[in-house]
Design a protein around this motif. Structure first.
Motif, PDB file in Angstrom:
ATOM      1  N   SER A 191      -0.289  12.991  51.550  1.00 46.56           N
ATOM      2  CA  SER A 191       0.375  13.995  50.724  1.00 46.56           C
ATOM      3  C   SER A 191       0.190  13.635  49.257  1.00 46.56           C
ATOM      4  O   SER A 191       0.222  12.457  48.882  1.00 46.56           O
ATOM      5  CB  SER A 191       1.865  14.076  51.065  1.00 46.56           C
ATOM      6  N   TYR A 192      -0.003  14.648  48.429  1.00 43.51           N
ATOM      7  CA  TYR A 192      -0.234  14.411  47.011  1.00 43.51           C
ATOM      8  C   TYR A 192       0.262  15.611  46.215  1.00 43.51           C
ATOM      9  O   TYR A 192       0.429  16.711  46.737  1.00 43.51           O
ATOM     10  CB  TYR A 192      -1.721  14.163  46.724  1.00 43.51           C
ATOM     11  N   ARG A 193       0.504  15.373  44.920  1.00 45.85           N
ATOM     12  CA  ARG A 193       0.971  16.419  44.031  1.00 45.85           C
ATOM     13  C   ARG A 193      -0.222  17.137  43.410  1.00 45.85           C
ATOM     14  O   ARG A 193      -1.209  16.508  43.055  1.00 45.85           O
ATOM     15  CB  ARG A 193       1.854  15.835  42.931  1.00 45.85           C
ATOM     16  N   SER A 194      -0.090  18.447  43.285  1.00 47.74           N
ATOM     17  CA  SER A 194      -1.162  19.237  42.705  1.00 47.74           C
ATOM     18  C   SER A 194      -0.558  20.424  41.976  1.00 47.74           C
ATOM     19  O   SER A 194       0.438  21.004  42.427  1.00 47.74           O
ATOM     20  CB  SER A 194      -2.131  19.720  43.786  1.00 47.74           C
ATOM     21  N   SER A 195      -1.143  20.764  40.838  1.00 46.19           N
ATOM     22  CA  SER A 195      -0.706  21.936  40.083  1.00 46.19           C
ATOM     23  C   SER A 195      -1.424  23.158  40.635  1.00 46.19           C
ATOM     24  O   SER A 195      -2.601  23.375  40.367  1.00 46.19           O
ATOM     25  CB  SER A 195      -1.017  21.763  38.593  1.00 46.19           C
ATOM     26  N   VAL A 196      -0.722  23.938  41.418  1.00 44.50           N
ATOM     27  CA  VAL A 196      -1.293  25.124  42.059  1.00 44.50           C
ATOM     28  C   VAL A 196      -0.465  26.320  41.643  1.00 44.50           C
ATOM     29  O   VAL A 196       0.760  26.305  41.752  1.00 44.50           O
ATOM     30  CB  VAL A 196      -1.289  24.978  43.594  1.00 44.50           C
ATOM     31  N   GLY A 197      -1.146  27.375  41.167  1.00 42.21           N
ATOM     32  CA  GLY A 197      -0.430  28.569  40.744  1.00 42.21           C
ATOM     33  C   GLY A 197       0.216  29.272  41.917  1.00 42.21           C
ATOM     34  O   GLY A 197      -0.381  29.446  42.972  1.00 42.21           O
ATOM     35  N   THR A 198       1.458  29.694  41.751  1.00 40.85           N
ATOM     36  CA  THR A 198       2.194  30.410  42.786  1.00 40.85           C
ATOM     37  C   THR A 198       2.733  31.703  42.199  1.00 40.85           C
ATOM     38  O   THR A 198       2.950  31.822  40.995  1.00 40.85           O
ATOM     39  CB  THR A 198       3.357  29.563  43.326  1.00 40.85           C
ATOM     40  N   ALA A 199       2.946  32.660  43.065  1.00 39.95           N
ATOM     41  CA  ALA A 199       3.558  33.910  42.630  1.00 39.95           C
ATOM     42  C   ALA A 199       5.059  33.710  42.562  1.00 39.95           C
ATOM     43  O   ALA A 199       5.674  33.329  43.562  1.00 39.95           O
ATOM     44  CB  ALA A 199       3.213  35.039  43.611  1.00 39.95           C
ATOM     45  N   PRO A 200       5.696  33.934  41.423  1.00 40.38           N
ATOM     46  CA  PRO A 200       7.126  33.628  41.300  1.00 40.38           C
ATOM     47  C   PRO A 200       7.971  34.575  42.136  1.00 40.38           C
ATOM     48  O   PRO A 200       7.686  35.760  42.256  1.00 40.38           O
ATOM     49  CB  PRO A 200       7.395  33.808  39.802  1.00 40.38           C
ATOM     50  N   ASP A 201       9.025  34.013  42.712  1.00 40.29           N
ATOM     51  CA  ASP A 201       9.983  34.837  43.435  1.00 40.29           C
ATOM     52  C   ASP A 201      11.127  35.191  42.492  1.00 40.29           C
ATOM     53  O   ASP A 201      11.015  35.066  41.281  1.00 40.29           O
ATOM     54  CB  ASP A 201      10.477  34.130  44.694  1.00 40.29           C
ATOM     55  N   SER A 202      12.261  35.611  43.051  1.00 42.49           N
ATOM     56  CA  SER A 202      13.368  36.071  42.222  1.00 42.49           C
ATOM     57  C   SER A 202      14.026  34.901  41.519  1.00 42.49           C
ATOM     58  O   SER A 202      14.715  34.115  42.161  1.00 42.49           O
ATOM     59  CB  SER A 202      14.404  36.803  43.094  1.00 42.49           C
ATOM     60  N   PRO A 203      13.834  34.710  40.221  1.00 39.38           N
ATOM     61  CA  PRO A 203      14.494  33.633  39.517  1.00 39.38           C
ATOM     62  C   PRO A 203      15.875  34.055  39.059  1.00 39.38           C
ATOM     63  O   PRO A 203      16.194  35.234  38.988  1.00 39.38           O
ATOM     64  CB  PRO A 203      13.561  33.370  38.335  1.00 39.38           C
ATOM     65  N   ALA A 204      16.677  33.078  38.746  1.00 44.39           N
ATOM     66  CA  ALA A 204      18.038  33.350  38.291  1.00 44.39           C
ATOM     67  C   ALA A 204      18.117  33.102  36.789  1.00 44.39           C
ATOM     68  O   ALA A 204      17.485  32.196  36.260  1.00 44.39           O
ATOM     69  CB  ALA A 204      19.045  32.473  39.037  1.00 44.39           C
ATOM     70  N   GLY A 205      18.940  33.875  36.126  1.00 41.56           N
ATOM     71  CA  GLY A 205      19.182  33.644  34.711  1.00 41.56           C
ATOM     72  C   GLY A 205      18.109  34.199  33.801  1.00 41.56           C
ATOM     73  O   GLY A 205      18.005  33.772  32.646  1.00 41.56           O
ATOM     74  N   ARG A 206      17.280  35.117  34.253  1.00 41.60           N
ATOM     75  CA  ARG A 206      16.271  35.715  33.396  1.00 41.60           C
ATOM     76  C   ARG A 206      16.706  37.116  32.975  1.00 41.60           C
ATOM     77  O   ARG A 206      17.752  37.621  33.377  1.00 41.60           O
ATOM     78  CB  ARG A 206      14.922  35.758  34.102  1.00 41.60           C
TER      79      ARG A 206
END
Length: 474
Positions: A191-206
């Motif tokens: 397992s390793y960390r990687s910067s992968v673009g994701t489609a944002p879901d419903s954020p709070a406080g925006r």
């Protein structure tokens, strides 16, 4: 994903990163091979002992928690858990994850779900960072089996991330040593960390938000059909073809069936029987590797569609408006169960349903997009006309409405209706005469169709008759 890895995954997601897993085959010498096998058997025995203790606690009316299971494992004498202490903790945490998963499925209405009860004979070994595994000064990787025991040493794995960059050991997390019974080989799951673009879901406080729904219709022939409404109002339909996956499964089933028939005419333990068994394992191993690649190709293309839908809507949205994505899948869970008892479909169809990778596709799609997959009933979505609402039985791959004249791919009809259900709280409301659909077909894997192959061979024969020779020849 276990709890200990889930916490790491959430912290990585908060930092704009994802936790991915790379599978790297390794070769072990005889001593390390035997030590790893003994460790896998010991890990399975720890699992069995934890299951017995947990069920005894439940029968006594007590309600142990996650840390109680861990304390039970760590309190065992060292002779009774001949693995690394963190490996033993991983067994406890994985068992509790299985308990929570079963309880969540029961709470969701699933029937026939049992809490962990089955005994295991073999279990992979988990090695944590800086404790279970370390890199040596000579460039090797050392896997610890506990104090006073011989370490397993393998060459340092070298692999790249999705951007083609070699992953440094500083980005590694847990490492799992797994044995593949079909391929007869060991593999490291790193397992390793990687910067992968994701489609944002419903954020709070925006600020103001605009929700874009992507509906997914799952099928055996076409694994995923994705539908969303474009900014111009047109229904964008993407059909991902899965015939290559069906071909892999059919070839495997025929080969395994032929080998099994030949094995039935041999004496158990004979030389021919052993050779046929090895051939069957090799066939399954090759098919599993090809299907693994196929499933990743399918879900990678689906994730690209989801991200593209988000980017298009975000580009068309006014300033200050945040676009969030919602993924809704037609609920076909359990369709493959009890088909043999009910005799509803032909045996070949029952085999296809039992080998359907629907759950794998949903899990990988959720993982690659970073979104939670919602389920909605898809009853009559492939039989109802999305324009006028008329319902009719469909035969073949095309839906033709005799009322309004709509002619559309059957999976596209199901995807549009699932999108309508998701946007109207489960009510199937016809779109009306304004329905406009744009369909795109994608292959899960690059390749040629039968017509392309025929035209290519014809072209090559014509070149040969003309004396030009085949492509690449002088």
């Amino acid at each position: 994903m276990s709890t200990r890895r889930g916490v790491a995954g959430r912290s990585a997601a908060a930092a704009g990163e994802r936790v991915l897993t790379a599978v790297v085959p390794v070769w072990l010498d005889r001593a390390d091979h035997e030590a790893a096998h003994r460790g896998c058997h010991a890990s399975a025995l720890l699992w069995n002992r934890c299951v017995a203790w947990l069920r005894e606690e439940w029968r006594a009316g007590r309600r142990p928690g996650r840390e109680d299971v861990r304390r039970f494992v760590t309190a065992l004498p060292a002779a009774e858990r001949p693995v690394h202490a963190h490996t033993a903790q991983a067994v406890a945490y994985d068992l509790w994850d299985a308990v929570e998963t079963a309880r969540a499925r029961r709470a969701g209405g699933a029937t026939g779900v049992r809490l962990p009860w089955r005994e295991k004979a073999y279990r992979p070994l988990v090695f944590t960072r800086n404790f279970g595994w370390r890199t040596g000064p000579a460039g090797g990787l050392s896997l610890s089996l506990g104090r006073g025991r011989r370490r397993i040493t393998v060459p340092l794995p070298v692999f790249t991330d999705r951007e083609g960059v070699v992953v440094d050991p500083g980005r590694w997390g847990e490492i799992t040593l797994c044995w593949d019974g079909d391929a007869r080989m060991w593999a490291l799951h790193v397992s390793y960390r990687s910067s992968v673009g994701t489609a944002p879901d419903s954020p709070a406080g925006r600020g103001e938000e605009r929700v874009v729904t992507v509906a997914v219709d799952e099928g055996v022939i076409n694994p995923l059909t994705l539908v969303h409404r474009a900014p111009d109002g047109v229904h964008e339909v993407t059909v991902i073809n899965g015939r290559s996956g069906r071909s892999i499964k059919r070839g495997r089933n025929k080969a395994v069936g032929r080998l099994s028939s030949m094995m039935s005419r041999c004496r158990n333990g004979s030389r021919r029987h052993r050779r046929l068994a090895a051939a069957k394992r090799k066939t399954r191993s090759r098919a599993k590797a090809r299907l693994r690649d196929f499933n990743h190709q399918v879900t990678a293309k689906a994730a690209e569609v989801v991200r593209a839908a988000h980017d298009r809507h975000q580009g068309a949205a006014p300033d200050g408006v945040t676009v969030v994505v919602r993924v809704v899948v037609g609920d076909v869970r359990g369709i493959e169960q009890r088909t043999a008892r009910r005799r509803r479909v032909h045996r070949s169809t029952r085999q296809q349903l039992s080998q359907w990778d629907r759950g794998t596709h949903e899990h990988q799609l959720a993982y690659k997009t970073g979104l939670e997959v919602e389920h909605i009933s898809e009853a009559y979505t492939s039989q109802s006309c999305p324009r006028c609402g008329r319902r009719r039985k469909v035969r073949g791959r095309w839906y033709a409405c005799g009322e309004c004249g709509l002619r559309l791919h059957r999976d596209a009809v199901g995807g549009v209706n699932i999108l309508t259900l998701a946007d109207n709280d489960g009510t199937l409301v016809p779109v009306g005469p304004s329905l406009a659909v744009r369909v795109t077909y994608l292959r899960a894997q690059p390749g040629w169709g039968p017509l392309q192959r025929a035209l290519h061979s014809r072209h090559q024969r014509a070149r040969g008759r003309a004396g030009a020779g085949r492509r690449g020849s002088p």
